[in-house]
Design an enzyme around this catalytic site. Structure first.
Site, PDB file in Angstrom:
ATOM      1  N   GLN A  27       0.347  -1.087  -0.643  1.00  0.00           N
ATOM      2  CA  GLN A  27      -0.312  -0.271   0.245  1.00  0.00           C
ATOM      3  C   GLN A  27       1.277   1.271   0.025  1.00  0.00           C
ATOM      4  O   GLN A  27       2.258   1.996   0.687  1.00  0.00           O
ATOM      5  CB  GLN A  27      -1.039  -0.087   1.328  1.00  0.00           C
ATOM      6  CG  GLN A  27      -2.049   1.453   1.387  1.00  0.00           C
ATOM      7  CD  GLN A  27      -2.878   1.082   3.153  1.00  0.00           C
ATOM      8  OE1 GLN A  27      -2.016   0.891   3.430  1.00  0.00           O
ATOM      9  NE2 GLN A  27      -3.647   1.327   3.004  1.00  0.00           N
ATOM     10  N   GLY A  28       0.558   2.025  -0.938  1.00  0.00           N
ATOM     11  CA  GLY A  28       1.622   3.468  -0.896  1.00  0.00           C
ATOM     12  C   GLY A  28       0.760   4.407  -0.780  1.00  0.00           C
ATOM     13  O   GLY A  28       0.353   5.066  -2.115  1.00  0.00           O
ATOM     14  N   SER A  58       0.891   6.976   2.549  1.00  0.00           N
ATOM     15  CA  SER A  58       1.029   7.236   3.293  1.00  0.00           C
ATOM     16  C   SER A  58       2.771   8.231   2.920  1.00  0.00           C
ATOM     17  O   SER A  58       3.168   7.657   1.612  1.00  0.00           O
ATOM     18  CB  SER A  58       1.999   7.090   4.379  1.00  0.00           C
ATOM     19  OG  SER A  58       0.922   6.096   5.224  1.00  0.00           O
ATOM     20  N   SER A  75       4.291  -1.472   3.409  1.00  0.00           N
ATOM     21  CA  SER A  75       4.759  -2.568   4.521  1.00  0.00           C
ATOM     22  C   SER A  75       5.007  -3.148   3.365  1.00  0.00           C
ATOM     23  O   SER A  75       4.198  -3.603   1.979  1.00  0.00           O
ATOM     24  CB  SER A  75       3.481  -2.681   5.716  1.00  0.00           C
ATOM     25  OG  SER A  75       3.510  -2.099   6.585  1.00  0.00           O
ATOM     26  N   GLU A  88      -9.523  -2.294   5.364  1.00  0.00           N
ATOM     27  CA  GLU A  88      -8.773  -1.874   6.314  1.00  0.00           C
ATOM     28  C   GLU A  88      -8.931  -2.048   8.169  1.00  0.00           C
ATOM     29  O   GLU A  88      -8.569  -2.321   8.673  1.00  0.00           O
ATOM     30  CB  GLU A  88      -7.779  -1.275   5.704  1.00  0.00           C
ATOM     31  CG  GLU A  88      -6.123  -1.186   6.241  1.00  0.00           C
ATOM     32  CD  GLU A  88      -5.276  -0.536   5.894  1.00  0.00           C
ATOM     33  OE1 GLU A  88      -5.859   0.730   5.822  1.00  0.00           O
ATOM     34  OE2 GLU A  88      -4.120  -0.205   6.613  1.00  0.00           O
TER      35      GLU A  88
HETATM   36  C1  FAD Z   1       3.393  -0.596  11.536  1.00  0.00           C
HETATM   37  C2  FAD Z   1       3.009   0.506  10.401  1.00  0.00           C
HETATM   38  C3  FAD Z   1       2.900   0.423   9.047  1.00  0.00           C
HETATM   39  C4  FAD Z   1       2.074   1.053   8.334  1.00  0.00           C
HETATM   40  N1  FAD Z   1       1.856   0.703   7.094  1.00  0.00           N
HETATM   41  C5  FAD Z   1       1.811   1.387   6.103  1.00  0.00           C
HETATM   42  C6  FAD Z   1       1.145   0.889   4.817  1.00  0.00           C
HETATM   43  O1  FAD Z   1       1.528  -0.095   4.203  1.00  0.00           O
HETATM   44  N2  FAD Z   1       1.507   1.855   3.729  1.00  0.00           N
HETATM   45  C7  FAD Z   1       1.140   3.093   3.973  1.00  0.00           C
HETATM   46  O2  FAD Z   1       0.083   4.136   2.802  1.00  0.00           O
HETATM   47  N3  FAD Z   1       1.101   3.531   5.619  1.00  0.00           N
HETATM   48  C8  FAD Z   1       1.732   2.968   6.368  1.00  0.00           C
HETATM   49  N4  FAD Z   1       1.253   3.016   6.604  1.00  0.00           N
HETATM   50  C9  FAD Z   1       1.793   4.809   7.853  1.00  0.00           C
HETATM   51  C10 FAD Z   1       0.329   4.675   8.703  1.00  0.00           C
HETATM   52  O3  FAD Z   1      -0.798   4.886   7.889  1.00  0.00           O
HETATM   53  C11 FAD Z   1       0.442   6.487   9.421  1.00  0.00           C
HETATM   54  O4  FAD Z   1       1.875   5.992   9.873  1.00  0.00           O
HETATM   55  C12 FAD Z   1      -0.232   7.132  10.011  1.00  0.00           C
HETATM   56  O5  FAD Z   1      -1.737   7.245   8.787  1.00  0.00           O
HETATM   57  C13 FAD Z   1      -0.416   7.916  10.521  1.00  0.00           C
HETATM   58  O6  FAD Z   1       0.346   9.168   9.532  1.00  0.00           O
HETATM   59  P1  FAD Z   1       1.960  10.397  10.598  1.00  0.00           P
HETATM   60  O7  FAD Z   1       3.465   9.185  10.376  1.00  0.00           O
HETATM   61  O8  FAD Z   1       2.357  10.784   9.018  1.00  0.00           O
HETATM   62  O9  FAD Z   1       1.817  10.914  11.313  1.00  0.00           O
HETATM   63  P2  FAD Z   1       1.010  12.392  11.491  1.00  0.00           P
HETATM   64  O10 FAD Z   1       0.286  12.063  10.366  1.00  0.00           O
HETATM   65  O11 FAD Z   1       2.449  13.704  11.468  1.00  0.00           O
HETATM   66  O12 FAD Z   1       0.875  12.542  12.858  1.00  0.00           O
HETATM   67  C14 FAD Z   1       1.368  12.230  14.223  1.00  0.00           C
HETATM   68  C15 FAD Z   1       0.691  12.968  15.131  1.00  0.00           C
HETATM   69  O13 FAD Z   1      -0.383  13.739  15.191  1.00  0.00           O
HETATM   70  C16 FAD Z   1      -2.074  13.380  15.306  1.00  0.00           C
HETATM   71  N5  FAD Z   1      -2.850  14.281  13.916  1.00  0.00           N
HETATM   72  C17 FAD Z   1      -2.332  14.501  13.102  1.00  0.00           C
HETATM   73  N6  FAD Z   1      -3.378  14.739  13.127  1.00  0.00           N
HETATM   74  C18 FAD Z   1      -4.061  15.399  13.666  1.00  0.00           C
HETATM   75  C19 FAD Z   1      -5.442  16.011  13.983  1.00  0.00           C
HETATM   76  N7  FAD Z   1      -6.391  16.407  12.463  1.00  0.00           N
HETATM   77  N8  FAD Z   1      -6.384  15.858  15.289  1.00  0.00           N
HETATM   78  C20 FAD Z   1      -5.811  15.282  15.476  1.00  0.00           C
HETATM   79  N9  FAD Z   1      -4.686  14.507  16.272  1.00  0.00           N
HETATM   80  C21 FAD Z   1      -3.708  14.924  14.811  1.00  0.00           C
HETATM   81  C22 FAD Z   1      -1.682  12.373  14.581  1.00  0.00           C
HETATM   82  O14 FAD Z   1      -2.824  11.331  15.229  1.00  0.00           O
HETATM   83  C23 FAD Z   1      -0.394  11.800  15.752  1.00  0.00           C
HETATM   84  O15 FAD Z   1      -0.568  11.410  17.208  1.00  0.00           O
HETATM   85  C24 FAD Z   1       1.909   2.672   8.114  1.00  0.00           C
HETATM   86  C25 FAD Z   1       2.431   2.579   9.744  1.00  0.00           C
HETATM   87  C26 FAD Z   1       3.215   1.422  10.559  1.00  0.00           C
HETATM   88  C27 FAD Z   1       3.312   2.353  11.791  1.00  0.00           C
END
Ligand code: FAD
Length: 384
Positions: free
Chosen positions: A128-129, A131, A163, A246
């Site tokens: 899944q691409g 993020s 992932s 998902e």
């Molecule tokens: C084990 C794992 C597997 C993953 N696999 C994939 C994958 O296969 N493909 C893929 O595309 N992605 C994947 N991800 C990515 C995952 O979907 C993102 O990490 C997640 O959506 C959070 O985005 P971010 O890390 O950019 O955090 P950010 O968006 O930067 O958030 C940082 C913090 O701010 C909070 N926050 C942000 N906006 C708001 C808001 N509007 N209101 C309240 N709080 C807020 C968040 O909740 C978080 O606590 C994976 C992540 C993990 C940990």
């Protein structure tokens, strides 16, 4: 919703249980956690066995190659495979649990015929691409761009936390096809071959030491326009379908796994004397109740999704929120039960505990799920 099992469902359970008892002892040894090609082969091998026995894509519609099983049969399948200790879905997670179901719901006949059978047969792996470095929670801010050139899109940008990217054949990829449109309206959903020229995968190491996900760099990658699922610039709507699968159904099998883990934990506590601690017993009891409630919620969500063409509803966010916290609590309690042993990186429990921390982030953070529940289920005012 009827939560009792019909005779037919009980018969289905008995046949499945007998089949599992026969095939599981024949399986090869599980590869080591960091042997990704080995894990891919193992996971696909298990999928092939399910396919040959008629258990692949139980929950997929018949016209998408699935078995058209009732939601209850699907849940029985999850219960029985987990109870028997059958292999986890592993590298097939994205293909089977959200890319495939999205293509089944939104793809054309040609797209279904091209991509779904190899997922069910265990021939191809998806990742899944979605993020990007600056577009995680605020997914619609993604910047990877796709410029039309004849019958292809030329894609440039980068993805992160992808992932299984190392072993994937295909990627469900979100790209910006109209940079002028409001951010939710200029996105398209593409199926990108991972071996296309210009795709570079750089593995990332997790806290638990594994390289389960990666950065993916895209440098003028040509993706046929025919690989777009849904209309151009309508990718946000298609993405909501993917995320519904998902969050709504992809983790349900793991609830059963957590219930089994909880049972193991109680047995360990009885064996090592920790059971005498009433506070610990209370925590175990509360978790037992929570996972029981989550299983009921799962039954409810899956049964509700039947009424909406198979796409799970917004209740998936309630499930995802509660499940990911219960899972973290489970491994916190495990650390208490195991004591010093829980600090060893050789212990599977320790690795599971470290990876449980990611569950409140992956597939959308808890804060985002809380916002969805507040705004879209409870009708509270928007926070921003
Ligand atoms: C084990 C794992 C597997 C993953 N696999 C994939 C994958 O296969 N493909 C893929 O595309 N992605 C994947 N991800 C990515 C995952 O979907 C993102 O990490 C997640 O959506 C959070 O985005 P971010 O890390 O950019 O955090 P950010 O968006 O930067 O958030 C940082 C913090 O701010 C909070 N926050 C942000 N906006 C708001 C808001 N509007 N209101 C309240 N709080 C807020 C968040 O909740 C978080 O606590 C994976 C992540 C993990 C940990």
């Amino acid at each position: 919703m009827d939560l009792t099992y019909t005779e037919e469902e009980q018969d289905f359970r008995a046949r499945l249980r007998a089949w599992l008892a026969k095939v599981l002892p024949e399986l090869p040894a599980k590869p080591s956690p960091d042997d990704w090609p080995g894990r891919r082969a193992y996971d696909l091998g298990w999928q092939r066995r399910l396919y040959e026995a008629g258990y692949a894509g139980l929950h997929w519609p018949v016209d998408a190659g699935g078995r058209g099983a009732t939601p209850t049969q699907h849940l029985i399948f999850l219960e029985e495979t987990e109870r028997a200790g059958a292999p986890y879905v592993g590298a097939n997670f994205v293909g089977l649990l959200h890319a495939g179901p999205t293509i089944a719901a939104e793809g054309s006949a040609e797209q279904r015929a091209r991509w779904l059978p190899p997922v069910l047969r265990g021939d191809e792996v998806w990742c899944q691409g979605f993020s990007e470095p600056d577009a995680g929670s605020d997914l619609a801010s993604l910047r990877t761009r796709a410029v039309r050139d004849g019958d292809a899109y030329v894609v440039t940008g980068s993805k992160i936390w992808t992932s299984h990217a190392e072993v994937a054949d295909w990627c469900e990829l979100l790209v910006r096809t109209d940079p002028q449109a409001p951010k939710h309206r200029g996105i398209s959903w593409l199926a990108m071959p991972m071996d296309a020229p210009g795709v570079t995968v750089r593995p990332l190491r997790t806290l638990a030491g594994s390289t389960e996900f990666a950065e993916v760099f895209l440098d003028e990658v040509r993706v046929p326009v025919a690989n777009r699922v849904g209309a151009e610039n309508d990718g946000w709507r298609v993405t909501m379908v993917t995320l519904s699968f998902e969050r709504g159904t992809a983790f349900v099998g793991e609830v059963v796994a957590c219930r089994r883990t909880l049972g193991e934990l109680a047995r360990t506590a009885k064996a090592n004397g920790r059971w005498d601690d009433p506070v610990l017993r209370r925590r175990l009891g509360r978790l037992y109740g929570e996972f029981g409630a989550l299983w009921r919620l799962t039954q409810w969500n899956v049964s509700e999704s039947e009424g909406s063409g198979g796409v799970p509803g917004i209740g998936g966010s309630v499930f995802k929120l509660a499940y990911s916290h219960a899972r973290q609590e489970l491994y916190d309690v495990a650390a208490e039960v195991l004591g010093a042993a829980s600090l060893s990186l050789e212990e599977e429990w320790t690795l599971d505990r470290l990876s449980s921390l990611s569950y409140t982030i992956a597939a959308g953070t808890s804060q985002i799920q809380q916002n969805i529940v507040a705004e879209r289920i409870l009708g509270l005012p928007k926070g921003r």
